[in-house]
Design an enzyme around this catalytic site. Sequence first.
Site, PDB file in Angstrom:
ATOM      1  N   MET A   1       1.613 -23.749  37.005  1.00  0.00           N
ATOM      2  CA  MET A   1       2.049 -25.007  35.925  1.00  0.00           C
ATOM      3  C   MET A   1       3.729 -23.972  36.197  1.00  0.00           C
ATOM      4  SD  MET A   1       2.128 -27.706  36.050  1.00  0.00           S
ATOM      5  CE  MET A   1       0.291 -27.951  36.086  1.00  0.00           C
ATOM      6  N   CYS A   2       4.885 -24.833  35.969  1.00  0.00           N
ATOM      7  CA  CYS A   2       5.970 -25.020  35.743  1.00  0.00           C
ATOM      8  C   CYS A   2       6.565 -26.336  34.743  1.00  0.00           C
ATOM      9  CB  CYS A   2       6.545 -24.993  36.686  1.00  0.00           C
ATOM     10  SG  CYS A   2       5.999 -24.340  38.164  1.00  0.00           S
TER      11      CYS A   2
END
Length: 263
Positions: free
Chosen positions: A1-2
């Site tokens: 995820m970012c």
Amino acid sequence: MCRHIAYVGPEVALGKLLVEPPHGLYRQSWAPRRQRHGTVNADGFGVGWYAAGDPVPARYRRAGPIWADLSFADLARVVRSTALLAAVRDATLAGADAEAAAAPFAAGRWLFSHNGAVAGWPRSLAGLSRTLAPEDLLALEARNDSALVWALALARLRAGDDPGRALSDTCVEVAAAAPGSRLNLLLTDGATIAATAWGDTLWYRALPGGGTVVASEPADDAPGWREVPDRTLLTASGAEALLTPLKEPSDASVPAPPKEPRT
């Protein structure tokens, strides 16, 4: 995820948007408040911005955490722009692509980021990869899911699709090929922003003076932040934002993955 963010509006120092807010992208690299998958975004970062008189953006990307790069802090203090796209990365899988895997990805005037993960990568997108021209596959900046998703969206942009349609069609197509994927996509050309909310959080805010910020999560507790519903396309120009529901994908016309080799 970012975590990622895009801005268009009056000229502002990069640090005013990325570093100074109490819960801005800089802090989200180690203490995001709304991230549903992963907790630390230390596998790289990048920022792309537009200089006056030049439609092609500049980029600054690194493989390590944003907080460890003193050069970036100095750069963000003095560089000013009317548009930017920035991201901090939590890698889906380990890889050797280093800063090449860090958003924003770029082509011409476009900057792109993917917040999420493609389920079943890489096999799930083997069929879709065959829809790209060989030279586009060979030109991929990195061997990760985000780079291929960008190539699929870019092919649509080059074919004449507007930014919103290019992102929404890519999002739905990838979701059909890889159910369970998280596909928050973010795109800017320096004047407009297009984004999809698909599987994770997305927020936007019209700023005093006419600008718009679109981000994975609010950078502060100021009034005016609005959450984008899941399965929604956002398009923004100036202080105007339009939200359009996205249809759930069907299995029709999704390229089949290659067969397993016989043993």
